[in-house]
Design a protein around this motif. Structure first.
Motif, PDB file in Angstrom:
ATOM      1  N   TYR A   1      13.615   7.379  -5.205  1.00 47.91           N
ATOM      2  CA  TYR A   1      12.204   7.354  -4.835  1.00 47.91           C
ATOM      3  C   TYR A   1      12.062   6.640  -3.493  1.00 47.91           C
ATOM      4  N   TYR A   2      11.410   7.312  -2.561  1.00 47.97           N
ATOM      5  CA  TYR A   2      11.150   6.747  -1.240  1.00 47.97           C
ATOM      6  C   TYR A   2       9.646   6.535  -1.114  1.00 47.97           C
ATOM      7  N   ILE A   3       9.239   5.289  -0.907  1.00 55.67           N
ATOM      8  CA  ILE A   3       7.819   4.943  -0.839  1.00 55.67           C
ATOM      9  C   ILE A   3       7.514   4.379   0.547  1.00 55.67           C
ATOM     10  N   LEU A   4       6.634   5.040   1.273  1.00 53.36           N
ATOM     11  CA  LEU A   4       6.194   4.525   2.565  1.00 53.36           C
ATOM     12  C   LEU A   4       5.075   3.518   2.339  1.00 53.36           C
ATOM     13  N   ASP A   5       5.313   2.274   2.705  1.00 49.78           N
ATOM     14  CA  ASP A   5       4.278   1.237   2.681  1.00 49.78           C
ATOM     15  C   ASP A   5       3.679   1.189   4.079  1.00 49.78           C
ATOM     16  N   THR A   6       2.496   1.781   4.235  1.00 54.43           N
ATOM     17  CA  THR A   6       1.902   1.908   5.572  1.00 54.43           C
ATOM     18  C   THR A   6       1.467   0.569   6.136  1.00 54.43           C
TER      19      THR A   6
ATOM     20  N   GLY B   1       0.763   5.856  -8.349  1.00 58.95           N
ATOM     21  CA  GLY B   1      -0.533   5.352  -7.928  1.00 58.95           C
ATOM     22  C   GLY B   1      -0.406   4.232  -6.924  1.00 58.95           C
ATOM     23  N   ALA B   2      -1.554   3.819  -6.386  1.00 56.55           N
ATOM     24  CA  ALA B   2      -1.560   2.749  -5.391  1.00 56.55           C
ATOM     25  C   ALA B   2      -1.239   1.404  -6.011  1.00 56.55           C
ATOM     26  N   ASP B   3      -1.473   1.241  -7.308  1.00 57.40           N
ATOM     27  CA  ASP B   3      -1.140   0.000  -8.004  1.00 57.40           C
ATOM     28  C   ASP B   3      -0.798   0.363  -9.447  1.00 57.40           C
ATOM     29  N   PRO B   4      -0.146  -0.553 -10.196  1.00 59.36           N
ATOM     30  CA  PRO B   4       0.312  -0.202 -11.544  1.00 59.36           C
ATOM     31  C   PRO B   4      -0.821   0.125 -12.498  1.00 59.36           C
ATOM     32  N   ASN B   5      -1.941  -0.598 -12.413  1.00 56.77           N
ATOM     33  CA  ASN B   5      -3.042  -0.337 -13.332  1.00 56.77           C
ATOM     34  C   ASN B   5      -3.595   1.061 -13.153  1.00 56.77           C
ATOM     35  N   TYR B   6      -3.755   1.478 -11.895  1.00 55.08           N
ATOM     36  CA  TYR B   6      -4.290   2.822 -11.673  1.00 55.08           C
ATOM     37  C   TYR B   6      -3.323   3.871 -12.213  1.00 55.08           C
ATOM     38  N   GLY B   7      -2.047   3.637 -12.039  1.00 54.79           N
ATOM     39  CA  GLY B   7      -1.075   4.575 -12.572  1.00 54.79           C
ATOM     40  C   GLY B   7      -1.151   4.675 -14.090  1.00 54.79           C
TER      41      GLY B   7
ATOM     42  N   TYR C   1       0.842  -1.193   0.000  1.00 55.01           N
ATOM     43  CA  TYR C   1       0.000   0.000   0.000  1.00 55.01           C
ATOM     44  C   TYR C   1       0.877   1.243   0.000  1.00 55.01           C
ATOM     45  N   VAL C   2       0.661   2.116  -0.974  1.00 49.67           N
ATOM     46  CA  VAL C   2       1.472   3.325  -1.105  1.00 49.67           C
ATOM     47  C   VAL C   2       0.940   4.412  -0.175  1.00 49.67           C
ATOM     48  N   GLY C   3       1.786   4.843   0.774  1.00 51.23           N
ATOM     49  CA  GLY C   3       1.467   5.992   1.604  1.00 51.23           C
ATOM     50  C   GLY C   3       2.201   7.202   1.061  1.00 51.23           C
ATOM     51  N   GLU C   4       2.898   7.918   1.912  1.00 54.52           N
ATOM     52  CA  GLU C   4       3.640   9.081   1.433  1.00 54.52           C
ATOM     53  C   GLU C   4       4.793   8.640   0.533  1.00 54.52           C
ATOM     54  N   ARG C   5       5.111   9.515  -0.420  1.00 58.37           N
ATOM     55  CA  ARG C   5       6.207   9.227  -1.347  1.00 58.37           C
ATOM     56  C   ARG C   5       7.002  10.493  -1.580  1.00 58.37           C
ATOM     57  N   ILE C   6       8.313  10.317  -1.664  1.00 57.13           N
ATOM     58  CA  ILE C   6       9.230  11.454  -1.819  1.00 57.13           C
ATOM     59  C   ILE C   6      10.255  11.104  -2.883  1.00 57.13           C
TER      60      ILE C   6
END
Length: 375
Positions: A74-79, A335-341, A63-68
């Motif tokens: 790329y830093y992806i917080l997986d909550t 996005g939260a998943d590749p398809n949505y992106g 699950y993608v939370g905050e991203r920087i």
């Protein structure tokens, strides 16, 4: 689109929920949502880049939370996994930052993270556990900064200087923002008395951090109507106000009702107004944000040179524009998943090499980074 830019003096952009907002000249843009024209993608951008984030056993994102995007990474917080995954600019997995636990320098929950420009450190925010400082790689623990006792939990934060933080608490009664001196362990000031039910029962609040930095200034986005403020002398200073006329959204009309009520409200009454500004970013040329209206998502691009905003659903070429963050080189969406992106792109408009990347992505892959490169 009929657009009027007005510089007004002595105007107080304040509702009953805002306190300590200083009168200051600000940019007010009048926007008629009934007269929108889709611009060309190439009015702003030169190309689309698709950057798949490596999918492996060690790098899976649930699950993608905050991203920087920081220092070409790329830093992806997986909550859900309570850790930060780090990828290089090409999407290759490098390592994760996982301090989940109950020992010294560890957290039980992780809501937000931030590269502190005043210390060079990586700050991790545990809502009830404090701010944990690590080195810039997030590996070596340095210190724990306790949170003020009168704030039950802190959900978002940003440094104002090396000794002072601006903290945002969804669950605090009364003022939701406090300015906190970490040396004296003292609250210097507090502001922003937003009703708590807005943050817990409705959609009219931020999803990610309401703070960002541009030109060295801390900014705050009021997510229910998109107003943007800078923060000076412990007060909010109006910077941008979007005047949609009859489509302006006022939270003073809302009442304390359960979340089920607001699921229906958002699709009916709420859909008549411009609201839910949860994606935004700014660089030296543009301020870009996304919002909801008429049960659709819209993009607003404000050009600081021409002083003109443009509002649209999608570019003429079919691509949508959702800013997870913005820098001088482009607009990024994760996005939260590749398809949505990939759904924000019109595949038929991609060049041959980018289309190959598009077609190679599988449903169970990690999310992708979509980058629109500025001209």
């Amino acid at each position: 689109m009929r657009i009027i830019i007005v510089i007004i003096g002595g105007m107080l952009l304040m509702t009953s929920c805002n306190q300590q907002i200083i009168n200051r000249d600000s940019t007010v843009c009048k926007i008629d949502l009934k007269k929108t024209i889709s611009p060309s993608f190439y009015d702003y951008f030169s190309r689309v880049e698709i950057i798949p984030l490596e999918t492996s056993e060690n790098s899976l994102i649930k699950y993608v939370g905050e991203r920087i995007y920081h220092d070409s990474k790329y830093y992806i917080l997986d909550t859900s996994q309570k850790k930060i995954l780090v990828f290089d600019e090409n999407g290759n997995f490098l390592y994760d930052i996982n301090k989940h636990g109950n020992g010294p320098g560890e957290y039980t929950e992780l809501y937000s993270f931030y590269f502190n420009p005043f210390t060079g450190d990586l700050d991790l925010l545990s809502p009830m556990g404090g701010i944990l400082r690590y080195d810039s790689l997030g590996q070596n623990f340095k210190e724990k900064i306790p949170l003020p006792l009168t704030v039950p939990a802190v959900h978002q934060f940003i440094a104002l200087d090396k000794d002072t933080y601006l903290l945002f608490s969804d669950s605090r009664e009364g003022n939701k923002m406090v300015v906190y001196d970490i040396v004296q362990r003292k609250i210097i000031s507090e502001l922003y008395d937003l009703p708590k039910f807005i943050l817990f029962n409705t959609f009219y609040h931020h999803t990610y951090s309401p703070f960002y930095v541009c030109d060295g200034e801390v900014h705050f986005v009021q997510s229910y109507n998109g107003d943007v403020f800078t923060f000076e002398r412990n007060s909010l200073i109006p910077k941008y106000h979007w005047d949609f006329g009859e489509q302006n959204f006022e939270i003073s009309d809302l009442k304390d009702e359960p979340m089920e009520y607001y699921f229906k409200y958002a699709r009916t009454v709420g859909a008549k107004y411009a609201n839910i500004f949860v994606s935004y970013g700014e660089n030296s040329r543009y301020y870009i944000t996304d919002f909801a209206f008429d049960n659709k998502y819209w993009t607003l691009i404000y050009d600081k040179q021409s002083k003109e905003p443009v509002v649209f659903n999608a570019f003429k070429e079919g691509h949508e524009c959702i800013p997870s963050f913005v820098d001088e080189s482009g607009v990024y969406f994760i996005g939260a998943d590749p398809n949505y992106g990939l759904n924000i792109l019109n595949a038929e408009e991609l060049d041959a090499d980018t289309r190959k990347v598009f077609d190679s992505i599988k449903d169970d892959d990690n999310p992708v980074v979509i980058k629109y490169v500025f001209k």
